[in-house]
Design a protein around this motif. Sequence first.
Motif, PDB file in Angstrom:
ATOM      1  N   THR A  78      -5.105  -2.813 -10.039  1.00 42.85           N
ATOM      2  CA  THR A  78      -5.922  -2.678  -8.825  1.00 42.85           C
ATOM      3  C   THR A  78      -6.369  -4.033  -8.284  1.00 42.85           C
ATOM      4  N   MET A  79      -6.607  -4.062  -6.987  1.00 42.84           N
ATOM      5  CA  MET A  79      -7.139  -5.267  -6.363  1.00 42.84           C
ATOM      6  C   MET A  79      -8.561  -5.527  -6.852  1.00 42.84           C
ATOM      7  N   ALA A  80      -9.302  -4.488  -7.167  1.00 42.96           N
ATOM      8  CA  ALA A  80     -10.666  -4.674  -7.675  1.00 42.96           C
ATOM      9  C   ALA A  80     -10.644  -5.473  -8.975  1.00 42.96           C
ATOM     10  N   PRO A  98       0.722 -13.734   3.755  1.00 47.45           N
ATOM     11  CA  PRO A  98      -0.349 -14.366   4.531  1.00 47.45           C
ATOM     12  C   PRO A  98      -1.449 -13.393   4.962  1.00 47.45           C
ATOM     13  N   GLU A  99      -1.096 -12.169   5.301  1.00 43.95           N
ATOM     14  CA  GLU A  99      -2.118 -11.206   5.731  1.00 43.95           C
ATOM     15  C   GLU A  99      -3.036 -10.797   4.569  1.00 43.95           C
ATOM     16  N   THR A 100      -2.509 -10.795   3.356  1.00 40.92           N
ATOM     17  CA  THR A 100      -3.346 -10.516   2.179  1.00 40.92           C
ATOM     18  C   THR A 100      -4.324 -11.661   1.963  1.00 40.92           C
ATOM     19  N   TYR A 101      -3.843 -12.885   2.108  1.00 39.09           N
ATOM     20  CA  TYR A 101      -4.716 -14.052   1.986  1.00 39.09           C
ATOM     21  C   TYR A 101      -5.854 -13.992   3.002  1.00 39.09           C
ATOM     22  N   VAL A 102      -5.525 -13.700   4.243  1.00 37.43           N
ATOM     23  CA  VAL A 102      -6.544 -13.637   5.295  1.00 37.43           C
ATOM     24  C   VAL A 102      -7.598 -12.580   4.950  1.00 37.43           C
ATOM     25  N   ALA A 103      -7.163 -11.411   4.510  1.00 35.05           N
ATOM     26  CA  ALA A 103      -8.103 -10.333   4.168  1.00 35.05           C
ATOM     27  C   ALA A 103      -9.004 -10.736   3.008  1.00 35.05           C
ATOM     28  N   LEU A 109     -13.614 -14.196  -1.078  1.00 35.44           N
ATOM     29  CA  LEU A 109     -13.028 -14.544  -2.372  1.00 35.44           C
ATOM     30  C   LEU A 109     -12.742 -16.044  -2.368  1.00 35.44           C
ATOM     31  N   PRO A 110     -13.226 -16.779  -3.360  1.00 36.85           N
ATOM     32  CA  PRO A 110     -13.044 -18.237  -3.344  1.00 36.85           C
ATOM     33  C   PRO A 110     -11.594 -18.618  -3.581  1.00 36.85           C
ATOM     34  N   MET A 111     -10.960 -19.134  -2.551  1.00 38.62           N
ATOM     35  CA  MET A 111      -9.573 -19.564  -2.682  1.00 38.62           C
ATOM     36  C   MET A 111      -9.283 -20.649  -1.666  1.00 38.62           C
ATOM     37  N   PHE A 112      -8.388 -21.527  -2.050  1.00 40.74           N
ATOM     38  CA  PHE A 112      -7.999 -22.639  -1.205  1.00 40.74           C
ATOM     39  C   PHE A 112      -6.506 -22.535  -0.928  1.00 40.74           C
ATOM     40  N   ASP A 117       4.061 -20.182   4.437  1.00 46.87           N
ATOM     41  CA  ASP A 117       5.240 -20.032   5.272  1.00 46.87           C
ATOM     42  C   ASP A 117       5.152 -18.642   5.888  1.00 46.87           C
ATOM     43  N   PRO A 118       6.109 -18.215   6.678  1.00 43.23           N
ATOM     44  CA  PRO A 118       5.972 -16.909   7.336  1.00 43.23           C
ATOM     45  C   PRO A 118       5.821 -15.711   6.396  1.00 43.23           C
ATOM     46  N   ARG A 119       6.285 -15.831   5.149  1.00 39.12           N
ATOM     47  CA  ARG A 119       6.227 -14.697   4.217  1.00 39.12           C
ATOM     48  C   ARG A 119       5.289 -14.883   3.044  1.00 39.12           C
ATOM     49  N   HIS A 120       4.798 -16.092   2.801  1.00 39.83           N
ATOM     50  CA  HIS A 120       4.023 -16.367   1.595  1.00 39.83           C
ATOM     51  C   HIS A 120       2.816 -17.245   1.879  1.00 39.83           C
ATOM     52  N   ALA A 121       1.769 -17.017   1.119  1.00 41.30           N
ATOM     53  CA  ALA A 121       0.630 -17.929   1.067  1.00 41.30           C
ATOM     54  C   ALA A 121       0.411 -18.257  -0.404  1.00 41.30           C
TER      55      ALA A 121
END
Length: 134
Positions: A78-80, A98-103, A109-112, A117-121
């Motif tokens: 789970t994401m939790a 990238p959309e998961t990173y943005v959410a 959530l502390p992340m840097f 790229d278009p498919r990955h963060a």
Amino acid sequence: VTLGLTGNQNLSALYSTEQTYHRVVADLADARPDVPVYSVRVFDHSFLFELGRPVILVEYRDELDLGLRAEPQKGIKTMAEFRKRWREADDAFAIMRPETYVALAREGLPMFLLAEDPRHALVRRRPPASLKPR
């Protein structure tokens, strides 16, 4: 032939994590070998190949379901649970869409962000070396 070769160079960034990976080599090399690397809701075989170290799958099973049943510690259901582990970690890396990173970033959530790229963060739990005070 020229058109094919030109197109291949332009499309390679969309279908391979190699260029993205090379942008974070210093950060990965700086990390201890026991620092976890998560693959969040995605599994990119080329990233795993370039990385050369195991990843912990988060909310992903697909073709790896049999292996995860045999070794459940290599996955997080789970994401939790991922959020909990990420917050408790001193350091960690993750690859995600990238959309998961943005959410997750919007949730605080502390992340840097190390590379995108278009498919990955590619993200890190602690600030990258380039952001550390001198």
